[in-house]
Enzyme design. Structure first.
Site, short mmCIF file in Angstrom:
data_model
loop_
_atom_site.label_atom_id
_atom_site.label_comp_id
_atom_site.label_asym_id
_atom_site.label_seq_id
_atom_site.Cartn_x
_atom_site.Cartn_y
_atom_site.Cartn_z
N LYS A 1 5.73 -44.09 -9.61
CA LYS A 1 4.52 -43.31 -9.95
C LYS A 1 4.76 -42.54 -11.25
CE LYS A 1 3.78 -42.98 -5.00
NZ LYS A 1 2.62 -42.93 -4.15
N ASN B 1 8.17 -47.99 -6.61
CA ASN B 1 7.06 -47.51 -7.44
C ASN B 1 7.32 -46.03 -7.71
OD1 ASN B 1 4.71 -46.80 -8.69
ND2 ASN B 1 3.49 -46.73 -6.81
N GLU C 1 -0.95 -52.11 1.45
CA GLU C 1 -0.67 -50.67 1.45
C GLU C 1 -1.85 -49.93 2.09
OE1 GLU C 1 2.59 -49.56 -1.47
OE2 GLU C 1 0.70 -49.29 -2.51
N GLU D 1 -3.80 -45.58 -5.89
CA GLU D 1 -3.96 -44.35 -6.69
C GLU D 1 -4.75 -44.65 -7.97
OE1 GLU D 1 0.17 -43.22 -6.73
OE2 GLU D 1 0.03 -42.71 -4.61
N HIS E 1 -3.01 -50.57 -7.64
CA HIS E 1 -2.49 -49.58 -6.68
C HIS E 1 -3.63 -48.65 -6.26
CE1 HIS E 1 -0.22 -46.21 -5.05
NE2 HIS E 1 0.78 -47.06 -4.88
N SER F 1 4.93 -45.04 3.04
CA SER F 1 5.95 -44.19 3.67
C SER F 1 7.14 -44.97 4.23
CB SER F 1 5.32 -43.31 4.76
OG SER F 1 4.36 -42.43 4.19
N GLY G 1 2.30 -41.87 0.90
CA GLY G 1 2.67 -40.50 0.59
C GLY G 1 2.33 -39.50 1.69
C1 PEP Z 1 3.41 -46.41 -3.10
O1 PEP Z 1 3.41 -45.61 -4.04
O2 PEP Z 1 3.08 -47.58 -3.30
C2 PEP Z 1 3.81 -45.94 -1.79
C3 PEP Z 1 3.82 -46.80 -0.78
O3 PEP Z 1 4.18 -44.63 -1.69
P1 PEP Z 1 5.01 -43.95 -0.47
O4 PEP Z 1 6.16 -44.85 -0.18
O5 PEP Z 1 5.42 -42.62 -1.02
O6 PEP Z 1 4.06 -43.84 0.69
#
Ligand code: PEP
Length: 249
Positions: free
Chosen positions: A11, A9, A167, A97, A95, A213, A173
């Site tokens: 973003k 992803n 998630e 976000e 997601h 992460s 992040g």
């Molecule tokens: C994501 O954007 O779905 C995500 C898991 O981000 P990160 O791996 O940076 O935590």
């Protein structure tokens, strides 16, 4: 046996030129890798460059959101028809976000999911609790509620391609990863809920990814969990070497 899906992803990162540059380095690094399915979900502006770059390879390109109508007066939106016309095969839906910053609700997640499935796209539907919910002991209820609402009025037959990503919002992040055990427990809650809604057979085949992460250093312990059917990777997917190392965990 569920084939793992390793999804990037990006973003709101990378231009079309940077997309081409990424694939120039990434594709040779994963050439011949077919143990896992690989998809890179780019910003819409990069989809065409990505699809051109992956032609003739086993790597797929996905979007990060999609509208529920096929066309109309919806300024700034992208439809399933548009994604399909480009050759997009996967789409991230709901997601955290988007839930946090763009008024995404369980109801709009449900509408997007129905549209994606109807169009034959593979939706990666994100669910996950925020830190306060985990600390209050309500993680399981939150996951069940998000699943019930996201999957509302979708039959097992229609849900064929569905992928779910667990998630935990506190792990996205932040550098904090859920332990493999925490992730596996949450995946079991989601799978049980999927069994209630779609039936046992569907739930047994449903791929549930972990996201939060994921890095080259922790990918192999997470992927070793039987309940974890792949990863949704944000930050660490922006670098071709790092994402290739995760794919080859
Ligand atoms: C994501 O954007 O779905 C995500 C898991 O981000 P990160 O791996 O940076 O935590």
């Amino acid at each position: 046996m569920r084939k793992k899906l390793i999804a990037a992803n990006w973003k709101m990162y990378k231009t079309p030129d940077q997309t081409r540059e990424f694939f120039r380095e990434f594709l040779p690094a994963v050439s011949g890798h077919d143990r896992d399915e690989i998809v890179v979900c780019t910003p819409d502006i990069d989809l065409a460059a990505g699809i051109e770059a992956v032609k003739g390879t086993q790597v797929a390109v996905g979007a990060q959101n999609v509208h529920w109508k096929t066309e109309g007066a919806f300024t700034g939106e992208t439809s399933t028809t548009m994604l399909l016309a480009l050759g997009v095969t996967h789409v991230i839906i709901g997601h955290s976000e988007r839930r946090q910053y763009f008024c995404e609700t369980d109801d709009t997640v449900n509408m997007r999911l129905k549209a994606a499935l109807e169009a034959g796209l593979t939706p990666i539907c994100c669910v996950g609790e925020v830190l306060e919910e985990r600390e209050a002991g309500s993680t399981d209820d939150v996951l069940r509620r998000q699943c019930v609402r996201a999957f509302h009025a979708i039959s097992a037959k229609k849900a064929g391609n569905l992928v779910v990503a667990y998630e935990p919002v506190w792990a996205i992040g932040t550098g904090k990863t859920a332990t493999p055990e925490i992730a596996a427990e949450a995946h079991m809650v989601i799978r049980r809920e999927a069994a209630e809604i779609f039936g046992e057979d569907f739930a047994a085949k449903l791929r549930i990814l972990y996201g939060g992460s994921v890095k080259p250093e922790n990918a192999s312990v997470l992927m070793a969990q039987e309940e974890i059917d792949g990863a949704l990777v944000g930050g660490a997917s922006l670098d071709a070497k790092s994402f290739a190392a995760i794919v080859k965990y």
